[in-house]
Design an enzyme around this catalytic site. Structure first.
Site, PDB file in Angstrom:
ATOM      1  N   HIS A   1      10.872  11.939  81.563  1.00 35.08           N
ATOM      2  CA  HIS A   1      12.280  11.607  81.335  1.00 35.08           C
ATOM      3  C   HIS A   1      13.098  12.890  81.443  1.00 35.08           C
ATOM      4  CE1 HIS A   1      15.696   9.281  79.709  1.00 35.08           C
ATOM      5  NE2 HIS A   1      16.034  10.438  79.171  1.00 35.08           N
ATOM      6  N   CYS A   2      14.048  12.908  82.369  1.00 37.56           N
ATOM      7  CA  CYS A   2      14.887  14.090  82.589  1.00 37.56           C
ATOM      8  C   CYS A   2      16.159  13.936  81.759  1.00 37.56           C
ATOM      9  CB  CYS A   2      15.221  14.229  84.075  1.00 37.56           C
ATOM     10  SG  CYS A   2      16.319  15.621  84.428  1.00 37.56           S
TER      11      CYS A   2
END
Length: 237
Positions: free
Chosen positions: A121-122
Site C-alpha cells: 500500500h503506497c
C-alpha cells in the site's frame, strides 16, 4: 489504524506540496537565473534546455502518479461476495474453511478491497499497488527520482552562483547545511537562500528513496515476487 488512515491523507498532500514548491522554484528562480549568462545563444541556452528537461520529467512523474491512482487494483471481494473486514481476511488466509484461501490475493484494510498480486500500500498515492498499476508505479518512482536529481543540480548551480561557492569538493555539500544554519541565524544569509538549501537536502532524500523503490521493485519483478510475498514468506504463491 487511525494513524495509518491519517498518513494516507497527509502523505499525498505532502507530495503535492513538494511538487508545487519544486515547480515554483524551477520556473521562477532557477531557470531565470540561467538566462543571465551572456555567452550562450538564445536557442541553445542552458535555461531553455534545462526547462524542457524539467517539464518532461515533471509531466511524466505527475502523469504516472495520476495513472497509479486511476489504475488502482480491482476489488475482487465484490465479485466473490466474501463479505467485509474480518470476514474477507478469514477467506483469504483459509481460516474460514479448508481450501477457501485465494491464491496471490491480499485484503488491504486501508483500501477495504481484495487485490490480485498485491505488492504494498503506497501512502503517497493513497492506493494499493498491484498488477494493474505496478508499471505506472515504477515509472512514477523513476521519473520522480530523475526530477529530484534535476532540481538538485539546478539548485546547487543557483546556490553556487548566489553565494559564490564551489561544490567541487564533496565535503562542501556535506557541510553546507550546518554552515548555512549558523549564517542564517547570524543574519548573513537570506531566508530565501536558506529555504533553497533545505530543499537541496529534501530533493536528495526523496530522489534516493524513489530510486531505491524503483530498483527494489525491478528486482522483485525479475524474481517473480511481490513485496507482500517477500515479507510474508510466501514465494510460491
Amino acid at each position: 489504524m487511525l494513524v495509518l488512515r491519517l498518513l494516507n491523507v497527509v502523505a499525498p498532500a505532502y507530495f503535492l506540496c513538494i511538487s508545487l514548491v519544486t515547480f515554483v522554484l524551477q520556473i521562477f528562480l532557477f531557470i531565470p537565473s540561467m538566462f543571465r549568462d551572456p555567452s550562450t545563444t538564445p536557442l541553445f541556452s542552458p535555461a531553455l534546455l534545462h526547462g524542457a528537461l524539467f517539464l518532461f520529467l515533471s509531466a511524466n512523474a505527475l502523469g504516472n502518479y495520476v495513472l497509479v491512482i486511476q489504475s488502482s487494483p480491482e476489488d475482487l471481494g465484490k465479485d466473490l461476495n466474501l463479505g467485509k473486514g474480518g470476514e474477507v481476511a478469514d477467506w483469504l488466509d483459509g481460516s474460514r474453511s479448508p481450501g477457501s484461501a485465494l491464491p496471490s490475493t491480499h485484503f488491504c484494510r486501508l483500501c477495504a478491497r481484495v487485490t490480485q498480486r498485491h505488492d504494498h500500500h503506497c501512502f503517497f498515492t493513497g492506493n494499493c499497488i498491484g498488477s494493474r498499476n505496478m508499471r505506472n508505479f515504477i515509472m512514477f518512482c523513476l521519473y520522480t527520482s530523475l526530477a529530484c536529481l534535476d532540481s538538485l543540480v539546478a539548485g546547487m548551480a543557483y546556490i553556487s552562483a548566489t553565494l559564490s561557492m564551489s561544490f567541487v569538493d564533496p565535503l562542501a555539500f556535506l557541510t553546507l547545511l550546518p554552515h548555512s544554519i549558523s549564517q542564517f541565524f547570524s543574519g548573513a544569509l537570506l531566508s530565501s537562500e536558506m529555504f533553497v538549501i533545505l530543499m537541496l537536502y529534501l530533493w536528495l532524500g526523496i530522489g534516493l528513496a524513489c530510486a531505491g523503490f524503483c530498483c527494489h521493485q525491478m528486482l522483485l519483478i525479475l524474481r517473480g515476487q511481490t513485496r507482500y510475498q517477500l515479507y510474508s514468506r510466501k514465494p510460491g504463491e
